[in-house]
Design a protein around this motif. Structure first.
Motif, short mmCIF file in Angstrom:
data_model
loop_
_atom_site.label_atom_id
_atom_site.label_comp_id
_atom_site.label_asym_id
_atom_site.label_seq_id
_atom_site.Cartn_x
_atom_site.Cartn_y
_atom_site.Cartn_z
N THR A 3 -10.84 30.20 25.50
CA THR A 3 -11.88 29.80 24.55
C THR A 3 -13.26 29.71 25.19
OG1 THR A 3 -11.72 27.40 24.88
CG2 THR A 3 -10.16 28.42 23.34
N GLY A 4 -13.34 29.89 26.51
CA GLY A 4 -14.64 29.84 27.17
C GLY A 4 -15.11 28.44 27.49
N LEU A 5 -14.18 27.45 27.44
CA LEU A 5 -14.51 26.09 27.85
C LEU A 5 -13.92 25.87 29.24
CD1 LEU A 5 -13.95 23.97 24.62
CD2 LEU A 5 -16.00 25.15 25.42
N VAL A 6 -14.77 25.89 30.24
CA VAL A 6 -14.33 25.78 31.63
C VAL A 6 -13.71 24.41 31.86
CG1 VAL A 6 -15.12 25.73 34.03
CG2 VAL A 6 -16.03 27.45 32.45
N GLU A 7 -12.52 24.39 32.48
CA GLU A 7 -11.82 23.12 32.72
C GLU A 7 -12.20 22.49 34.05
OE1 GLU A 7 -7.67 22.78 30.94
OE2 GLU A 7 -7.72 24.87 31.60
N GLU A 8 -12.46 23.32 35.04
CA GLU A 8 -12.87 22.78 36.33
C GLU A 8 -13.50 23.88 37.18
OE1 GLU A 8 -10.03 21.80 39.47
OE2 GLU A 8 -8.42 22.60 38.19
N ILE A 9 -14.16 23.44 38.23
CA ILE A 9 -14.73 24.36 39.21
C ILE A 9 -13.79 24.40 40.40
CG2 ILE A 9 -16.71 24.96 40.63
CD1 ILE A 9 -18.41 23.16 38.83
N GLY A 10 -13.24 25.58 40.70
CA GLY A 10 -12.37 25.74 41.85
C GLY A 10 -13.14 26.28 43.04
N THR A 11 -12.49 26.30 44.19
CA THR A 11 -13.11 26.81 45.42
C THR A 11 -12.24 27.91 46.01
OG1 THR A 11 -14.06 24.62 45.89
CG2 THR A 11 -13.96 26.20 47.72
N LEU A 12 -12.85 29.04 46.30
CA LEU A 12 -12.09 30.13 46.93
C LEU A 12 -11.73 29.72 48.36
CD1 LEU A 12 -10.98 33.01 46.73
CD2 LEU A 12 -13.15 33.82 47.66
N LYS A 13 -10.43 29.66 48.61
CA LYS A 13 -9.94 29.25 49.92
C LYS A 13 -9.77 30.45 50.85
CE LYS A 13 -6.07 26.71 52.01
NZ LYS A 13 -4.77 26.02 51.70
N ARG A 14 -9.14 31.51 50.32
CA ARG A 14 -8.91 32.71 51.13
C ARG A 14 -9.10 33.95 50.27
NH1 ARG A 14 -4.53 29.78 53.03
NH2 ARG A 14 -3.16 30.85 51.57
N SER A 15 -9.57 35.01 50.92
CA SER A 15 -9.73 36.30 50.25
C SER A 15 -9.23 37.39 51.19
CB SER A 15 -11.20 36.54 49.91
OG SER A 15 -11.40 37.85 49.41
N PHE A 16 -8.24 38.14 50.73
CA PHE A 16 -7.72 39.25 51.52
C PHE A 16 -7.99 40.53 50.75
CE2 PHE A 16 -4.25 42.27 52.38
CZ PHE A 16 -4.47 42.48 53.75
N LYS A 17 -8.75 41.42 51.37
CA LYS A 17 -9.15 42.65 50.71
C LYS A 17 -8.57 43.86 51.45
CE LYS A 17 -13.44 42.75 49.47
NZ LYS A 17 -14.93 42.87 49.51
N GLN A 18 -7.98 44.77 50.67
CA GLN A 18 -7.47 46.02 51.22
C GLN A 18 -7.92 47.14 50.30
OE1 GLN A 18 -3.21 46.22 51.74
NE2 GLN A 18 -3.40 47.71 53.39
N GLY A 19 -8.98 47.82 50.68
CA GLY A 19 -9.58 48.81 49.79
C GLY A 19 -10.15 48.10 48.58
N GLU A 20 -9.72 48.53 47.38
CA GLU A 20 -10.17 47.91 46.15
C GLU A 20 -9.12 46.98 45.56
OE1 GLU A 20 -11.34 51.21 43.67
OE2 GLU A 20 -13.42 51.00 44.32
N ALA A 21 -8.20 46.53 46.39
CA ALA A 21 -7.21 45.54 45.98
C ALA A 21 -7.49 44.24 46.73
CB ALA A 21 -5.80 46.03 46.27
N MET A 22 -7.26 43.12 46.06
CA MET A 22 -7.54 41.83 46.68
C MET A 22 -6.46 40.81 46.35
SD MET A 22 -11.60 41.37 45.74
CE MET A 22 -11.81 39.89 46.74
N LEU A 23 -6.31 39.84 47.26
CA LEU A 23 -5.54 38.63 47.00
C LEU A 23 -6.51 37.46 47.14
CD1 LEU A 23 -2.15 38.99 48.93
CD2 LEU A 23 -2.45 38.83 46.46
N LEU A 24 -6.57 36.61 46.13
CA LEU A 24 -7.45 35.45 46.16
C LEU A 24 -6.61 34.18 46.09
CD1 LEU A 24 -10.18 36.53 43.57
CD2 LEU A 24 -10.20 36.89 46.05
N THR A 25 -6.87 33.24 46.97
CA THR A 25 -6.23 31.93 46.90
C THR A 25 -7.32 30.91 46.59
OG1 THR A 25 -4.49 32.52 48.47
CG2 THR A 25 -4.92 30.18 48.15
N ILE A 26 -7.11 30.15 45.51
CA ILE A 26 -8.14 29.27 44.98
C ILE A 26 -7.64 27.83 44.94
CG2 ILE A 26 -9.55 28.76 42.94
CD1 ILE A 26 -9.28 31.84 42.34
N GLU A 27 -8.42 26.92 45.51
CA GLU A 27 -8.10 25.51 45.45
C GLU A 27 -8.50 24.94 44.10
OE1 GLU A 27 -10.19 23.89 48.80
OE2 GLU A 27 -8.42 24.06 50.09
N ALA A 28 -7.63 24.15 43.51
CA ALA A 28 -7.89 23.59 42.19
C ALA A 28 -7.04 22.35 42.01
CB ALA A 28 -7.57 24.62 41.10
N SER A 29 -7.20 21.68 40.88
CA SER A 29 -6.36 20.51 40.59
C SER A 29 -5.94 20.51 39.13
CB SER A 29 -7.10 19.21 40.94
OG SER A 29 -8.33 19.12 40.25
#
Length: 225
Positions: A3-29
């Motif tokens: 619905t476009g109502l943001v619930e919280e602001i998370g923080t990017l913990k890790r980013s693994f990039k291989q070409g145009e593919a990525m894995l993102l790990t995000i801290e949240a609660s």
């Protein structure tokens, strides 16, 4: 769907990039309270699937299509991102229909104060998106449901109330920043239906006829006037 109502602001913990593919790990609660593997979470307005989960973070895959057309390719560990869980059936519909399918990115041209609000002016990288942007219409920026206050062929402006600025990562965005844009899905469907042309040869016997142009004469002939 979101619905476009943001619930919280998370923080990017890790980013693994291989070409145009990525894995993102995000801290949240908050978004982890009832999360499970396979759930959808909007990250900066992009619908992503949870593939790994801990008590303090979740991991998602970013495929090449998403990499090319969103700002996720540019975020670095430590950066803040907007998060929203998929809407539950029967839940409150506080914003507007948001699919989490970004149409592209735009650049923040300016950020200016207007009494208690802050006005952001955005220039889409692809100005063809402006056909779907209308004053007082809905638009999603980095996952935030907002109302367009001005629009022309080159860009548009939105006005942000203090609560929205305080509760989203938009507070950290300034002129020159890149932001994800999702136009109102209703406008996209209407545009497609009115302009769709089926070039099928009809061999299957079920091909649709080419749509007639929508004119005043057509509407009158079909009883709309």
């Amino acid at each position: 769907m979101f619905t476009g109502l943001v619930e919280e602001i998370g923080t990017l913990k890790r980013s693994f990039k291989q070409g145009e593919a990525m894995l993102l790990t995000i801290e949240a609660s908050r978004v982890l309270e009832d999360a499970a593997i396979g759930d959808s979470i909007s990250v900066n307005g992009v619908c992503l699937t949870v593939t790994e989960l801990t008590s303090v973070s979740f991991t998602v895959d970013v495929m090449p299509q998403t990499f090319r057309h969103t700002n996720l390719k540019d975020i670095r560990p430590g950066e803040r991102v907007n998060l929203e869980r998929a809407m539950k059936a029967g839940g409150r519909f506080g914003g507007h229909i948001v699919q989490g399918h970004a149409d592209g990115t735009g650049t923040i041209v300016s950020r200016t104060a207007d009494a208690n609000a802050v006005v952001f002016t955005i220039r889409p990288d692809d100005t063809a998106l402006m056909r779907y942007v209308i004053p007082q219409g809905s638009i999603t920026l980095d996952g935030i449901s907002l109302t367009v206050i001005e629009a022309d062929r080159a860009g548009f402006s939105v006005s942000i109330i203090p609560h929205t600025l305080r509760e989203t990562a938009l507070q950290l965005k300034h002129a020159g920043g890149v932001i994800n844009i999702e136009c109102d899905v209703l406008g996209k469907y209407v545009d497609h239906l009115l302009n769709y042309k089926d070039n099928s040869d009809g061999a299957s016997g079920r091909a649709r006829k080419q749509a007639a142009p929508l004119t005043a004469e057509f509407l009158a002939e079909n009883g709309f006037f």
